[in-house]
Structures are given as C-alpha cells and as structure tokens.
Enzyme design. Sequence first.
Site, short mmCIF file in Angstrom:
data_model
loop_
_atom_site.label_atom_id
_atom_site.label_comp_id
_atom_site.label_asym_id
_atom_site.label_seq_id
_atom_site.Cartn_x
_atom_site.Cartn_y
_atom_site.Cartn_z
N SER A 78 0.83 -1.21 0.00
CA SER A 78 0.00 0.00 0.00
C SER A 78 0.86 1.25 0.00
O SER A 78 0.55 2.24 -0.66
CB SER A 78 -0.95 -0.01 1.20
OG SER A 78 -0.27 0.20 2.41
N ASN A 79 1.99 1.22 0.71
CA ASN A 79 2.90 2.39 0.68
C ASN A 79 3.53 2.54 -0.70
O ASN A 79 3.67 3.65 -1.21
CB ASN A 79 3.98 2.24 1.74
CG ASN A 79 3.49 2.69 3.12
OD1 ASN A 79 3.29 3.87 3.36
ND2 ASN A 79 3.29 1.74 4.00
N ARG A 135 12.44 -8.18 5.34
CA ARG A 135 13.67 -8.93 5.56
C ARG A 135 14.73 -7.98 6.09
O ARG A 135 14.82 -6.82 5.66
CB ARG A 135 14.17 -9.58 4.26
CG ARG A 135 13.14 -10.41 3.53
CD ARG A 135 12.60 -11.55 4.35
NE ARG A 135 13.65 -12.50 4.74
CZ ARG A 135 13.43 -13.51 5.57
NH1 ARG A 135 12.25 -13.68 6.11
NH2 ARG A 135 14.41 -14.34 5.89
N LEU A 178 18.36 -6.54 6.18
CA LEU A 178 19.43 -6.43 5.19
C LEU A 178 20.79 -6.37 5.90
O LEU A 178 20.91 -5.78 6.97
CB LEU A 178 19.21 -5.18 4.33
CG LEU A 178 17.91 -5.18 3.51
CD1 LEU A 178 17.62 -3.78 2.97
CD2 LEU A 178 18.01 -6.19 2.37
N ASN A 186 13.34 4.09 4.46
CA ASN A 186 12.42 3.09 5.00
C ASN A 186 11.32 3.80 5.77
O ASN A 186 11.54 4.87 6.34
CB ASN A 186 13.16 2.13 5.95
CG ASN A 186 12.23 1.06 6.52
OD1 ASN A 186 11.46 0.45 5.81
ND2 ASN A 186 12.29 0.87 7.84
N HIS A 230 8.76 3.16 8.95
CA HIS A 230 8.61 2.28 10.11
C HIS A 230 7.42 2.78 10.93
O HIS A 230 7.32 3.99 11.19
CB HIS A 230 9.90 2.31 10.95
CG HIS A 230 9.82 1.47 12.18
ND1 HIS A 230 9.92 0.09 12.15
CD2 HIS A 230 9.66 1.81 13.47
CE1 HIS A 230 9.80 -0.36 13.40
NE2 HIS A 230 9.64 0.65 14.21
N SER A 247 7.51 6.80 11.02
CA SER A 247 8.74 7.54 10.73
C SER A 247 9.31 7.09 9.39
O SER A 247 9.31 5.89 9.09
CB SER A 247 9.80 7.26 11.81
OG SER A 247 9.30 7.53 13.11
N GLU A 304 22.34 -0.30 11.38
CA GLU A 304 21.54 -0.60 12.59
C GLU A 304 20.06 -0.57 12.25
O GLU A 304 19.57 0.34 11.57
CB GLU A 304 21.85 0.44 13.67
CG GLU A 304 21.12 0.19 15.00
CD GLU A 304 21.30 1.33 15.99
OE1 GLU A 304 22.14 2.22 15.73
OE2 GLU A 304 20.58 1.33 17.02
N ASP A 358 16.23 -0.02 11.88
CA ASP A 358 15.26 1.04 12.22
C ASP A 358 15.94 2.22 12.92
O ASP A 358 15.35 2.84 13.82
CB ASP A 358 14.14 0.46 13.09
CG ASP A 358 13.35 -0.60 12.35
OD1 ASP A 358 12.85 -1.53 13.01
OD2 ASP A 358 13.26 -0.50 11.10
N GLU A 417 0.99 7.08 7.10
CA GLU A 417 2.14 6.59 6.31
C GLU A 417 1.96 6.96 4.84
O GLU A 417 2.90 7.40 4.17
CB GLU A 417 2.26 5.06 6.43
CG GLU A 417 2.63 4.57 7.81
CD GLU A 417 2.67 3.06 7.87
OE1 GLU A 417 2.94 2.40 6.84
OE2 GLU A 417 2.45 2.52 8.96
C1 GRF Z 1 3.12 -0.84 7.15
O1 GRF Z 1 2.59 -0.74 8.45
C2 GRF Z 1 4.54 -0.30 7.17
O2 GRF Z 1 4.74 0.67 8.19
C3 GRF Z 1 5.34 -1.50 7.48
O3 GRF Z 1 4.74 -2.52 6.71
C4 GRF Z 1 3.30 -2.33 6.80
C5 GRF Z 1 2.64 -2.73 5.51
O4 GRF Z 1 3.10 -1.87 4.50
N1 GRF Z 1 6.72 -1.29 7.17
P1 GRF Z 1 2.52 -1.98 2.98
O5 GRF Z 1 1.01 -1.93 3.05
O6 GRF Z 1 2.99 -3.31 2.42
O7 GRF Z 1 3.11 -0.79 2.29
#
Ligand code: GRF
Length: 197
Positions: free
Chosen positions: A13-14, A91, A93, A107, A109, A136, A143, A145, A174
């Site tokens: 979705s992002n 995953r 990295l 990224n 988070h 965020s 390191e 997140d 987000e």
């Molecule tokens: C979201 O909550 C994002 O913050 C986290 O993965 C979740 C799903 O993201 N990193 P998406 O819908 O696959 O973009």
Amino acid sequence: MKRVAIMISGGGSNMLRLIEDMNGAHPARPVLVLSNDPQAGGLARARALGVPVAAVDHRDFPRDREGFERAMLGPLLAAEPDIICLAGFMRILTPGFVQRFAGRMLNIHPSLLPKYPGLDTHARAIAAGDAEAGCSVHEVIPELDAGPILGQARVRILPGDDAASLAARVLVEEHRLYPAVLRRFAAGDRTPILIGP
Ligand code: GRF
C-alpha cells in the site's frame, strides 16, 4: 529525474502511494518494484501501473542472507536506481547491502523512532500507555530502524484502541508522509517533515 526502486514484501500500500505521487513535476519516477516474495500482492498492483517488477524468493536461500542479497542485486542494479525505498519490506538487510546504498535508501517504520524499533510497534505503544503513536521515514543505516529521521507523523492513541485500530490510523498517515518525504528527498532536501495530530 531521479530513478526510484521500491522494495516490498506484501500488499504494497505504501509502494502504491509512492508510485501514484511520482508524476508531473515530481523530481523522481519509479523504475522497479522488487519483492522477496513472488506471491506479494504488490507485484500485480505495480505491474498494473506499468512499473517493471522483479521477485527473488528469500526461501531459495536458506541460511544464506548474502546469497539472497546477491540475487536481488541483479535486477536492482539493472534498474540503475538513484534512490531505494523500503516499503513494507520485511527482511533484515546486511550492513554490506545497506552500505552499497548509503545515503540513498529510505524506509518507513510504524513508530515514532527512536521509540519501538523492530516489530509489534503499536501493541508496545499501547502497552506502555503512550498518548501518541505514529510512523517515521528514515535513512537506512546498518543498525535496524535507526538512521537520520526524514519525516514523522503523529496520531493520538485513543481509549479502546487495540493494535489493529491504531495500525489502521497510522497507515493512513504513512500514505501521506512517505510520498511527501520522497518528493522532498528526491529534490535534494533532507529537512525533516513533521506532521502532528
Ligand atoms: C506498514 O505498516 C509499514 O509501516 C510497514 O509494513 C506495513 C505494511 O506496509 N513497514 P505496505 O502496506 O505493504 O506498504
């Protein structure tokens, strides 16, 4: 025009919001969506928007994180990205992979970093009795997140919230925050974007 590769593991979705925002006067364009799961729902959604996709199944590399990452580098480097956006990429990295893209890997988070790196962020915020939660966008460093914050959006935790209801409200933020941060970052501006409740 900056070339953006987006790495996903699930529905994406992002990733969708980032692609949808990269048009017109935007200084970047999507050049690849890459997933560690060939069945990730986001791959079909990206393909439907005309964005090239690739998948490298991490399950083909049991106990071989470097081998998995080498396999991802094939399609990733072929797309010649200027910027890499991790968007629901689940995953971890290796430092070697991250260092290859130092200063140009982002990224998102689902917490107000540096609070709650790692998983189950919303449940942890609720359990701690926090008044606020959020998300965020940060530059990725070895390191987990961590890294310089490029944007944050805050939401109030409401009485009766559980992890799912809070996650749903944070996800809406987000989808606003990440495109805004990428647009600014692609223009060479690292000034953090802070969205309050
Ligand atoms: C979201 O909550 C994002 O913050 C986290 O993965 C979740 C799903 O993201 N990193 P998406 O819908 O696959 O973009």
